[in-house]
Design a protein around this motif. Structure first.
Motif, PDB file in Angstrom:
ATOM      1  N   PRO A 137      26.194  77.385  82.472  1.00  0.00           N
ATOM      2  CA  PRO A 137      27.191  76.727  83.325  1.00  0.00           C
ATOM      3  C   PRO A 137      26.528  75.908  84.431  1.00  0.00           C
ATOM      4  O   PRO A 137      25.328  76.083  84.730  1.00  0.00           O
ATOM      5  CB  PRO A 137      27.995  77.899  83.898  1.00  0.00           C
ATOM      6  CG  PRO A 137      27.761  79.028  82.945  1.00  0.00           C
ATOM      7  CD  PRO A 137      26.366  78.845  82.446  1.00  0.00           C
ATOM      8  N   ALA A 138      27.294  75.021  85.042  1.00  0.00           N
ATOM      9  CA  ALA A 138      26.767  74.194  86.127  1.00  0.00           C
ATOM     10  C   ALA A 138      26.233  75.084  87.256  1.00  0.00           C
ATOM     11  O   ALA A 138      26.823  76.108  87.598  1.00  0.00           O
ATOM     12  CB  ALA A 138      27.859  73.271  86.642  1.00  0.00           C
ATOM     13  N   PHE A 139      25.108  74.686  87.831  1.00  0.00           N
ATOM     14  CA  PHE A 139      24.494  75.449  88.910  1.00  0.00           C
ATOM     15  C   PHE A 139      23.656  74.514  89.763  1.00  0.00           C
ATOM     16  O   PHE A 139      23.411  73.356  89.395  1.00  0.00           O
ATOM     17  CB  PHE A 139      23.615  76.576  88.355  1.00  0.00           C
ATOM     18  CG  PHE A 139      22.347  76.097  87.688  1.00  0.00           C
ATOM     19  CD1 PHE A 139      21.121  76.132  88.354  1.00  0.00           C
ATOM     20  CD2 PHE A 139      22.367  75.587  86.388  1.00  0.00           C
ATOM     21  CE1 PHE A 139      19.956  75.689  87.745  1.00  0.00           C
ATOM     22  CE2 PHE A 139      21.199  75.144  85.761  1.00  0.00           C
ATOM     23  CZ  PHE A 139      19.990  75.190  86.443  1.00  0.00           C
ATOM     24  N   SER A 140      23.193  75.015  90.881  1.00  0.00           N
ATOM     25  CA  SER A 140      22.221  74.277  91.684  1.00  0.00           C
ATOM     26  C   SER A 140      21.050  75.194  91.991  1.00  0.00           C
ATOM     27  O   SER A 140      21.206  76.414  92.094  1.00  0.00           O
ATOM     28  CB  SER A 140      22.847  73.746  92.980  1.00  0.00           C
ATOM     29  OG  SER A 140      23.277  74.809  93.815  1.00  0.00           O
ATOM     30  N   LEU A 141      19.878  74.592  92.136  1.00  0.00           N
ATOM     31  CA  LEU A 141      18.634  75.341  92.324  1.00  0.00           C
ATOM     32  C   LEU A 141      17.899  74.779  93.526  1.00  0.00           C
ATOM     33  O   LEU A 141      17.815  73.558  93.696  1.00  0.00           O
ATOM     34  CB  LEU A 141      17.760  75.230  91.072  1.00  0.00           C
ATOM     35  CG  LEU A 141      16.520  76.117  91.012  1.00  0.00           C
ATOM     36  CD1 LEU A 141      16.920  77.589  90.897  1.00  0.00           C
ATOM     37  CD2 LEU A 141      15.630  75.727  89.825  1.00  0.00           C
ATOM     38  N   ALA A 142      17.366  75.669  94.363  1.00  0.00           N
ATOM     39  CA  ALA A 142      16.625  75.225  95.540  1.00  0.00           C
ATOM     40  C   ALA A 142      15.398  74.421  95.129  1.00  0.00           C
ATOM     41  O   ALA A 142      14.747  74.722  94.133  1.00  0.00           O
ATOM     42  CB  ALA A 142      16.213  76.428  96.386  1.00  0.00           C
ATOM     43  N   ASN A 143      15.069  73.411  95.923  1.00  0.00           N
ATOM     44  CA  ASN A 143      13.958  72.523  95.581  1.00  0.00           C
ATOM     45  C   ASN A 143      12.594  73.144  95.827  1.00  0.00           C
ATOM     46  O   ASN A 143      11.578  72.594  95.417  1.00  0.00           O
ATOM     47  CB  ASN A 143      14.071  71.210  96.363  1.00  0.00           C
ATOM     48  CG  ASN A 143      14.011  71.419  97.872  1.00  0.00           C
ATOM     49  OD1 ASN A 143      14.353  72.488  98.381  1.00  0.00           O
ATOM     50  ND2 ASN A 143      13.589  70.396  98.594  1.00  0.00           N
ATOM     51  N   ARG A 144      12.553  74.313  96.467  1.00  0.00           N
ATOM     52  CA  ARG A 144      11.276  74.989  96.738  1.00  0.00           C
ATOM     53  C   ARG A 144      11.537  76.476  96.959  1.00  0.00           C
ATOM     54  O   ARG A 144      12.684  76.894  97.178  1.00  0.00           O
ATOM     55  CB  ARG A 144      10.595  74.377  97.961  1.00  0.00           C
ATOM     56  CG  ARG A 144      11.438  74.467  99.224  1.00  0.00           C
ATOM     57  CD  ARG A 144      10.613  74.239 100.475  1.00  0.00           C
ATOM     58  NE  ARG A 144      11.433  74.202 101.683  1.00  0.00           N
ATOM     59  CZ  ARG A 144      11.928  75.261 102.299  1.00  0.00           C
ATOM     60  NH1 ARG A 144      11.721  76.476 101.801  1.00  0.00           N
ATOM     61  NH2 ARG A 144      12.639  75.136 103.406  1.00  0.00           N
ATOM     62  N   PRO A 145      10.467  77.285  96.968  1.00  0.00           N
ATOM     63  CA  PRO A 145      10.657  78.713  97.250  1.00  0.00           C
ATOM     64  C   PRO A 145      10.999  78.969  98.719  1.00  0.00           C
ATOM     65  O   PRO A 145      10.753  78.129  99.597  1.00  0.00           O
ATOM     66  CB  PRO A 145       9.281  79.318  96.906  1.00  0.00           C
ATOM     67  CG  PRO A 145       8.572  78.290  96.097  1.00  0.00           C
ATOM     68  CD  PRO A 145       9.099  76.970  96.541  1.00  0.00           C
ATOM     69  N   VAL A 146      11.532  80.133  98.983  1.00  0.00           N
ATOM     70  CA  VAL A 146      11.805  80.585 100.348  1.00  0.00           C
ATOM     71  C   VAL A 146      10.479  80.806 101.072  1.00  0.00           C
ATOM     72  O   VAL A 146       9.529  81.357 100.506  1.00  0.00           O
ATOM     73  CB  VAL A 146      12.633  81.884 100.327  1.00  0.00           C
ATOM     74  CG1 VAL A 146      12.771  82.485 101.722  1.00  0.00           C
ATOM     75  CG2 VAL A 146      13.999  81.633  99.691  1.00  0.00           C
ATOM     76  N   THR A 147      10.410  80.384 102.335  1.00  0.00           N
ATOM     77  CA  THR A 147       9.181  80.520 103.114  1.00  0.00           C
ATOM     78  C   THR A 147       9.177  81.806 103.938  1.00  0.00           C
ATOM     79  O   THR A 147      10.214  82.456 104.136  1.00  0.00           O
ATOM     80  CB  THR A 147       9.008  79.336 104.073  1.00  0.00           C
ATOM     81  OG1 THR A 147      10.099  79.350 105.020  1.00  0.00           O
ATOM     82  CG2 THR A 147       8.994  78.012 103.322  1.00  0.00           C
ATOM     83  N   ASN A 148       7.987  82.128 104.469  1.00  0.00           N
ATOM     84  CA  ASN A 148       7.879  83.267 105.384  1.00  0.00           C
ATOM     85  C   ASN A 148       8.785  83.091 106.599  1.00  0.00           C
ATOM     86  O   ASN A 148       9.406  84.046 107.070  1.00  0.00           O
ATOM     87  CB  ASN A 148       6.435  83.424 105.858  1.00  0.00           C
ATOM     88  CG  ASN A 148       5.510  83.958 104.780  1.00  0.00           C
ATOM     89  OD1 ASN A 148       5.928  84.709 103.908  1.00  0.00           O
ATOM     90  ND2 ASN A 148       4.242  83.576 104.844  1.00  0.00           N
ATOM     91  N   GLY A 149       8.836  81.857 107.125  1.00  0.00           N
ATOM     92  CA  GLY A 149       9.666  81.606 108.292  1.00  0.00           C
ATOM     93  C   GLY A 149      11.131  81.877 108.021  1.00  0.00           C
ATOM     94  O   GLY A 149      11.837  82.475 108.858  1.00  0.00           O
TER      95      GLY A 149
END
Length: 390
Positions: free
Chosen positions: A177-189
Motif C-alpha cells: 500500500p501507499a506509504f512514505s519513508l524517511a529520507n535518512r535514519p534517526v540521529t542521536n540528537g
C-alpha cells in the motif's frame, strides 16, 4: 553476554564449518586431528552433533589462539588439496557449500567487530580498538523529510542471479500500500529528544514485552551510552567520547525503535516497503572496508551530484523493520544440517535491512534479510521511520 563469542571461537567455528560440511563429506579417508573440536566449535547445527553451551564459550581457555590458527591452517591446506584435485563434476558438487561457507565467514567477520566492541565495553579502561580522529566541525545533517511511494505490486526476494541465502526466496509478488519513508535514519540528537521527553518512563509508547524488558534491564538509553556530569557519552571502538548528535542512533533494540516511532507519530517500515524503496539505489555507504567501525553523519550531496531522495539506506546501521522474520510463500528449508542455517530461526525475531558499518560491502544485497530477537542491542542497529498514506 551469551550472544558474544571470543575471537578465537569465531576463527575456529568458521574453520569447523569447512571441515564438517566439505572435508568430512568429500575428502576420502579424512580424519580430524582433534575430534573434540567438533563439540567445541559447532554453534547450533543439531544435525551435525552435540555442541558446547553458547553461554560458556568465554570460559574455553584451550585451544589457545595459536592452536586455533594451526587448526585453520590445516583445514585450509586440506581444502586446497581437495579442490586442486577435483574434476569438474566434483567441483560443481562442492561449489555451493564452499560459497555458503565463504559468506558464512563474512557474517562472522561482522560478529567479530560487534563482539570485540561488547567485550571492550565491559572494561572500565575503555580500550581503543582503532584510533580515529574525531571531527570537530559540526555536520550539516539533512532535515528529516518523508518520501512518498504509491501503492504497487512489487517483486520481492532474490532473482537467483548470483549468491543469496535461502531465506531471501522464493521470489514472489507482494501488494505494498501507499506509504512514505524517511529520507535518512534517526540521529542521536533526535533520539535524545525522546529520552528527554521521558520516553523510557512512559509505557504508552512501548509494546508490553518491551516495557517489561525496559524495567527488568533498567534501560535508560541505547547500549554503550553513559551519562557523566549531565552529558551523554558513548563507547565506540575508537574509545569513550561524547555522543555526537549528528550520527545515526545505534545499538537500539526493536522495542526501542518501535517506541521511538510511536512517540514520533510514525512507525517502522515493513521489510517489503524497505526493499521497494531501495530497489533502484546503488549499494553505497559506510561499510567495514572503510574501517571506521562506527556510523557516520549523513553527507549532504556535493555540487553537481545527482539529487538523491533517500540517504544511508546501506551501511552505517542495520534498520529495524516491523516485519516478523517468517518464511516467504513457498519456502522450504533444505534437508540436513545446512537446512538449519536460517529456517529454524523463523520465530520470535524481526527483520533488519541494509547492512551496517561492520558489514562488508561485498556481503550485502537489497534482498538481504538479517534477523534478531526484539531485545537485542549489541549489533549496529538503528531506526528509519515510515508513515501510512491515507
Amino acid at each position: 553476554m551469551p550472544d558474544v563469542s571470543p575471537t578465537k571461537w569465531h576463527l575456529a567455528h568458521t574453520t569447523w564449518f569447512f571441515e564438517t560440511f566439505i572435508l568430512k563429506k568429500w575428502m576420502p579417508g579424512y580424519q580430524p586431528e582433534i575430534p573434540q573440536y567438533a563439540f567445541l566449535f559447532n554453534s547450533y547445527y543439531n544435525a551435525a552433533g552435540d555442541m558446547h553451551r553458547r553461554d560458556l564459550r568465554g570460559l574455553i581457555s584451550r585451544p589457545t589462539v595459536a592452536e586455533a590458527l594451526r587448526y585453520r591452517a590445516s583445514v585450509d591446506s586440506n581444502i586446497d588439496n581437495l579442490l586442486s584435485g577435483a574434476d569438474e563434476t566434483l567441483f560443481r558438487e562442492i561449489e555451493p557449500v564452499l560459497t555458503l561457507g565463504i559468506h558464512h565467514e563474512q557474517q562472522h567477520q561482522e560478529l567479530l567487530i560487534t563482539d570485540i566492541k561488547h567485550v571492550f565495553a565491559q572494561n572500565p579502561l575503555y580500550p581503543v580498538f582503532r584510533e580515529r580522529k574525531i571531527d570537530t566541525l559540526p555536520a550539516n545533517v539533512l532535515p528529516m523529510e518523508f518520501i512518498e511511494f504509491e501503492e504497487t505490486i512489487s517483486e520481492i526476494g532474490h532473482d537467483n542471479s548470483g549468491f543469496s541465502y535461502d531465506n531471501e526466496g522464493p521470489g514472489h509478488r507482494a501488494l505494498i500500500p501507499a506509504f512514505s519513508l524517511a529520507n535518512r535514519p534517526v540521529t542521536n540528537g533526535e533520539y535524545l529528544e525522546f529520552i528527554d521527553a521521558g520516553g523510557y518512563t512512559r509505557p504508552e509508547f512501548w509494546l508490553s514485552l518491551g516495557w517489561m524488558t525496559v524495567n527488568e534491564q533498567r534501560w535508560q538509553a541505547p547500549l554503550y551510552w553513559t551519562k557523566r556530569e549531565g552529558a551523554w557519552w558513548n563507547f565506540t571502538l575508537s574509545g569513550f567520547r561524547p555522543v555526537d548528535k549528528n550520527e545515526p542512533v545505534t545499538h537500539v533494540s526493536y522495542f526501542e525503535a518501535d517506541a521511538y516511532a510511536n512517540w514520533a507519530g510514525a512507525r517502522l517500515p515493513t521489510e517489503f516497503e524497505w526493499e521497494r524503496a531501495a530497489a533502484d539505489l546503488p549499494i553505497e555507504g559506510n561499510f567495514v572496508e572503510r574501517e571506521i567501525f562506527h556510523p557516520q553523519p549523513g553527507i549532504v550531496r556535493m555540487r553537481g551530484e545527482a539529487p538523491r531522495l533517500l540517504h544511508q539506506m546501506f551501511g552505517d546501521v542495520w534498520e529495524w523493520t516491523r516485519s516478523a522474520y517468517s518464511p516467504y510463500p513457498g519456502y522450504r528449508a533444505a534437508p540436513g544440517a545446512l537446512g538449519e542455517y536460517n529456517g529454524k530461526f523463523m520465530c520470535n525475531q524481526y527483520v533488519l535491512r541494509g547492512g551496517s558499518c561492520a558489514t562488508s560491502r561485498t556481503h550485502i544485497r537489497k534482498t538481504y534479510r538479517n534477523f534478531f530477537p526484539p531485545e537485542k542491542r549489541w549489533q549496529f542497529t538503528g531506526i528509519r521511520l515510515a508513515r501510512d498514506l491515507s
